[in-house]
Design a protein around this motif. Structure first.
Motif, short mmCIF file in Angstrom:
data_model
loop_
_atom_site.label_atom_id
_atom_site.label_comp_id
_atom_site.label_asym_id
_atom_site.label_seq_id
_atom_site.Cartn_x
_atom_site.Cartn_y
_atom_site.Cartn_z
N LEU A 292 67.61 4.69 -19.85
CA LEU A 292 68.21 3.72 -20.77
C LEU A 292 67.95 2.31 -20.23
O LEU A 292 68.48 1.92 -19.20
CB LEU A 292 69.70 3.98 -20.92
CG LEU A 292 70.08 5.36 -21.48
CD1 LEU A 292 71.59 5.44 -21.73
CD2 LEU A 292 69.31 5.67 -22.76
N GLY A 293 67.14 1.59 -20.95
CA GLY A 293 66.77 0.25 -20.55
C GLY A 293 65.37 0.19 -19.99
O GLY A 293 65.00 1.02 -19.15
N VAL A 371 69.46 7.87 -16.63
CA VAL A 371 69.32 6.79 -15.65
C VAL A 371 69.57 5.46 -16.35
O VAL A 371 68.89 5.14 -17.34
CB VAL A 371 67.93 6.78 -15.01
CG1 VAL A 371 67.80 5.63 -14.01
CG2 VAL A 371 67.65 8.12 -14.33
N ILE A 372 70.54 4.70 -15.87
CA ILE A 372 70.78 3.36 -16.40
C ILE A 372 69.89 2.39 -15.63
O ILE A 372 70.11 2.11 -14.45
CB ILE A 372 72.25 2.94 -16.25
CG1 ILE A 372 73.17 3.96 -16.92
CG2 ILE A 372 72.47 1.53 -16.82
CD1 ILE A 372 73.00 4.07 -18.41
N ARG A 380 77.46 0.66 -21.95
CA ARG A 380 78.84 0.86 -21.53
C ARG A 380 79.67 1.42 -22.68
O ARG A 380 80.63 2.16 -22.46
CB ARG A 380 79.43 -0.47 -21.04
CG ARG A 380 80.83 -0.33 -20.40
CD ARG A 380 81.43 -1.68 -20.07
NE ARG A 380 80.65 -2.40 -19.09
CZ ARG A 380 80.14 -3.62 -19.26
NH1 ARG A 380 80.32 -4.24 -20.43
NH2 ARG A 380 79.45 -4.21 -18.32
N ASP A 381 79.29 1.07 -23.90
CA ASP A 381 80.09 1.44 -25.07
C ASP A 381 79.59 2.70 -25.78
O ASP A 381 80.11 3.06 -26.84
CB ASP A 381 80.09 0.28 -26.07
CG ASP A 381 80.66 -0.99 -25.45
OD1 ASP A 381 81.54 -0.86 -24.58
OD2 ASP A 381 80.22 -2.10 -25.83
N ILE A 382 78.60 3.38 -25.22
CA ILE A 382 78.13 4.63 -25.82
C ILE A 382 79.27 5.64 -25.86
O ILE A 382 80.14 5.65 -24.99
CB ILE A 382 76.97 5.22 -24.97
CG1 ILE A 382 75.75 4.30 -25.02
CG2 ILE A 382 76.58 6.61 -25.44
CD1 ILE A 382 74.66 4.73 -24.06
N ILE A 402 75.37 -0.41 -11.72
CA ILE A 402 76.82 -0.47 -11.51
C ILE A 402 77.50 -0.98 -12.78
O ILE A 402 78.31 -1.90 -12.80
CB ILE A 402 77.18 -1.37 -10.30
CG1 ILE A 402 76.25 -1.08 -9.12
CG2 ILE A 402 78.63 -1.13 -9.87
CD1 ILE A 402 76.52 -1.90 -7.88
N LEU A 403 77.15 -0.32 -13.89
CA LEU A 403 77.59 -0.76 -15.21
C LEU A 403 78.73 0.08 -15.77
O LEU A 403 79.60 -0.43 -16.49
CB LEU A 403 76.39 -0.70 -16.18
CG LEU A 403 76.64 -1.09 -17.63
CD1 LEU A 403 76.83 -2.60 -17.74
CD2 LEU A 403 75.46 -0.64 -18.50
N LEU A 404 78.77 1.36 -15.42
CA LEU A 404 79.64 2.31 -16.09
C LEU A 404 80.91 2.60 -15.31
O LEU A 404 81.00 2.31 -14.11
CB LEU A 404 78.89 3.61 -16.34
CG LEU A 404 77.54 3.49 -17.05
CD1 LEU A 404 76.87 4.84 -17.16
CD2 LEU A 404 77.71 2.86 -18.44
#
Length: 425
Positions: A292-293, A371-372, A380-382, A402-404
């Motif tokens: 993702l990304g 993988v972020i 974060r809002d998924i 370190i987003l979630l």
């Protein structure tokens, strides 16, 4: 857990064949079935003239006495698994020839396939014993797979029972081992499983030679690895000291060393030492990964020096299938970047292994790991509950930004690793 009456060994090779043949010989009250998908190998084990696929002095005599009495060889893997109380996983673990860790790390694909098969066809609880030549923490990975895929009525207890056979003396090594190691979890259930396997070996091995460390890891250079992996250096030193081969016979000079295990084990240690700087990431790469990304940071479509490019390149080296989603990077740019990063892979081949999706939920469907790679707020809002339901299990999340909320994801059921943090899977 009741006494073990039936054993299945997955893998009829150099370790599984002799080991379980000797167990059958020494434990006539236990039915032992050795299974393998290689029909020619099983036919050789069953041959009327005892032209066995493995030559070891004394092995033919063992098979002659036990085969047909309580020792059986079969290609019916599922039946062997279903009927067994205890399963040895003794499949091939060659050194990787490609991808990350090539030339050093063990290829655990066969171990994973066998473990997933056990989970898929079992209809009763089992003790599962890792018997292949594998790096430390393999038992932990097997436990994760079994727990995530087991039926509601099945319990799996995992043991580590490394082999110490030397080619040419394997049968004698099994008849009179310097020591037998049975590693287990320090839980009541782990101890019960450990006791069950110990009782099998105690039919012919003196109990003082059966060692039961809480965690087994194959002294100063090893102590750091022990600290990183949860092993006890004192237990390692004691276990190694019980091996009569560590002495003049082992240290005698020669032109080199051969065989299937020693060199492989050393290479694994080298790879393990290196990989622990990035806690075990290589162990978690699976067949289908969602990235993702793709932009180098959020709120831009710029991919120059993006970490995602290197990630996908390395995943390709592992022959993994990759699903990519980024809300801003155009598809043409992704293909351009990947073609440049993987110059030896034709674009048509890349496009078979890599898919680009229009949403994060689509990209994550049927993946084994997420993988972020870019810190887009929308990740974060998924609806992570939906993501989890549609992924293969165990479902991994690697948060590279370190987003979630890691605790929230763990409560859903994910196995979560956050970059720069030491959480265990």
């Amino acid at each position: 857990m009741p006494a073990v009456n039936k054993i299945c060994c997955i893998g009829a090779g150099y370790v599984g064949g002799p080991t379980c043949a000797v167990i059958a010989l020494k434990c006539p009250h236990i039915q032992v079935t050795i299974v393998d998908i290689n029909q020619a190998r099983i036919d050789a084990w069953n041959s009327k003239d005892y032209k066995l696929p493995i030559y070891e002095p004394g092995l033919e005599d063992v098979v002659r006495e036990a085969r047909g009495r309580n020792l059986f060889f079969s290609t019916d893997v599922d039946k062997g698994i279903q009927e067994a109380d205890l399963i040895f996983v003794s499949v091939n673990t060659p050194t990787k020839k490609s991808g990350i860790g090539a030339g050093f790390a063990a290829d655990l694909n066969y171990v994973e396939l066998a473990t997933r098969r056990i989970a898929a066809v079992s209809n009763s609880s089992k003790i599962v014993v890792e018997k292949s030549t594998v790096p430390c923490r393999t038992a932990e990975s097997m436990r994760t797979i079994l727990e995530a895929n087991s039926p509601a009525n099945c319990r799996f207890d995992i043991l580590s029972n490394p082999e110490f056979l030397a080619e040419g003396t394997a049968v004698n090594d099994l008849f009179a081992p310097d020591r037998v190691l049975v590693g287990s979890l320090e839980t009541p259930e782990g101890k019960v499983a450990c006791d069950a396997l110990t009782e099998i070996y105690a039919n012919w091995v003196p109990r003082e030679r059966i060692l039961t460390p809480s965690v087994f890891l194959p002294v100063n250079a090893l102590s750091a690895i022990c600290e990183a992996t949860g092993a006890n250096i004192d237990e390692v030193a004691y276990a190694v000291g019980k091996d009569s081969r560590v002495g003049p016979s082992f240290l005698r000079a020669s032109v080199g060393f051969g065989g299937s295990c020693f060199q492989k084990d050393i290479l694994n240690l080298v790879y393990l030492s290196d990989s622990l700087h990035l806690p075990e990431v290589a162990n978690y790469w699976r067949q289908n990964i969602a990235v993702l990304g793709f932009a180098f940071k959020a709120d831009t479509g710029d991919t120059r020096e993006s970490a995602a490019i290197s990630l996908v390149r390395d995943f390709q080296a592992e022959n993994a299938n990759v699903n990519i989603y980024d809300p801003q990077v155009v598809h043409e740019q992704i293909w351009s970047d990947l073609s440049e990063a993987c110059p030896t892979i034709p674009l048509t081949t890349l496009q078979k292994r890599v898919k680009i999706f229009s949403s994060a939920l689509e990209a994550c469907k049927n993946a084994e790991a997420v993988v972020i790679a870019t810190e887009w707020k929308e990740f974060r809002d998924i609806d992570w509950n939906v993501v989890y339901l549609n992924m293969r299990k165990p479902a991994f999340v690697f948060d590279g930004r370190i987003l979630l909320d890691a605790d929230k994801l763990r409560n859903i059921g994910f196995k979560v690793t956050v970059i720069g943090r030491g959480e265990k899977l």
